[in-house]
Design an enzyme around this catalytic site. Sequence first.
Site, PDB file in Angstrom:
ATOM      1  N   HIS A   1     -22.507 -32.473 -13.567  1.00  0.00           N
ATOM      2  CA  HIS A   1     -21.742 -33.703 -13.762  1.00  0.00           C
ATOM      3  C   HIS A   1     -22.287 -34.533 -14.914  1.00  0.00           C
ATOM      4  CE1 HIS A   1     -24.700 -35.729 -10.931  1.00  0.00           C
ATOM      5  NE2 HIS A   1     -24.525 -36.706 -11.806  1.00  0.00           N
TER       6      HIS A   1
ATOM      7  N   ASP B   1     -23.583 -28.031  -8.952  1.00  0.00           N
ATOM      8  CA  ASP B   1     -23.886 -29.180  -9.817  1.00  0.00           C
ATOM      9  C   ASP B   1     -25.119 -28.954 -10.683  1.00  0.00           C
ATOM     10  OD1 ASP B   1     -23.602 -31.555 -11.090  1.00  0.00           O
ATOM     11  OD2 ASP B   1     -23.862 -32.823  -9.332  1.00  0.00           O
TER      12      ASP B   1
ATOM     13  N   SER C   1     -29.700 -38.809 -13.088  1.00  0.00           N
ATOM     14  CA  SER C   1     -29.212 -37.468 -12.783  1.00  0.00           C
ATOM     15  C   SER C   1     -29.670 -36.457 -13.815  1.00  0.00           C
ATOM     16  CB  SER C   1     -27.682 -37.453 -12.735  1.00  0.00           C
ATOM     17  OG  SER C   1     -27.216 -37.920 -11.509  1.00  0.00           O
TER      18      SER C   1
END
Length: 400
Positions: free
Chosen positions: A137, A168, A251
């Site tokens: 992402h 992911d 992230s």
Amino acid sequence: MSGSHPALARSARSRRLDRGRPHGTGPLGTGPLGTGPLGTGPRRSRVLLPAAAAALTATALLATGCTSGGTGGHAAAQTPGPVQAADQQASSAGDLQTAYTNAVKKVLPSVVSITTAAGLGSGVVYDGQGDIVTNAHVVGNATTFQVSLATGGRPLGAKLVASYPAGDLAVIKLDSVPSGLQPATFADSSSVVVGDIVLAMGNPLGLSSSVTEGIVSATGRTVSESASDGGTGATIPDMVQTSAAINPGNSGGALVNLNDQVIGIPTLAATDPQLGSGAAPGIGFAIPASTVQRIAGQIVQNGKVTNSGRAGLGVTVRGVVGSDFQPAGVAIVSVTKGGAAEKAGLQAGDVITKVDNAPITTVQSLTAALAGLKPGQQVPVTYERDGTTKTVQVTLGTLG
């Protein structure tokens, strides 16, 4: 899988406008789940101040032995005096402080900032050839990137090697490898235990090379991303829960132990429904190092994931509702030729309502059920066809 999970929000980007996307999810087997596009929009998050590192202290009991009058005697245990105890506490706190600073010095140079046209995230140097692992992402739909090293210097160009939205994870590769590029060392995930002190390293809210601290709060969590809030819609098993602050921009970065090893890739922060879209403080999740190495290693070697190690049915599905307009199962849109579902006799139009005794009401519940199973495992699948409920034994395949 039973029980409920907190709503999860992606934590990759900090410099974008919010925009909703249709609800969707990642592939189950070999085809994408749902028919809508994956969400790529960001969300705003509250800024949390890093928690102050707690100094851990320990007091030792010292025993000395002596004899009296030449007749022998019992050794007397003596407790340290105030000055000695203070010295021991200072030594213990000093050792912990040294462990913190050493971990930062050794691992932070392996954590990079990744910029796309859509936002900002983090990444970890995977090897000396310029491969960098991050979240799927974070890369979104981009294929080219600007990478800034924690050690400074001008931004470096990079290109996408491959993205694996179902887990992911993604790998990008630097166009040119600078001298002194420092790959991270990944930990053995089986050695991670609740209570381990950890540091989250990344670029939260655009603040480059930031470090927050916490502990491992739990292991083995199965959690699902929000596809409408910039995530891939993936359901990911075996995640590490941590109290270290994870904010937008963290992230793809590194969750690090005090042995200077990466134990996971920070990916998600929980949201509190009572706070709307606000993050629930102290509840974040990281993809474990074992999964990162397995997936990234295949991408680096083969340019794609060849064996996810996760169970799949080999179907493309969509959610359906019942006569009361409540979620009532997932309808098979198509089956993969030679896949697990086709071999078991499942067809397009069948509505799956149960897998291995777990009720299936939504696409997310199906991905959660499969996340707890293994390829090659035989499980009962209950479905409806032409108004009749049937059950068939399915030997699960591999999620592509």
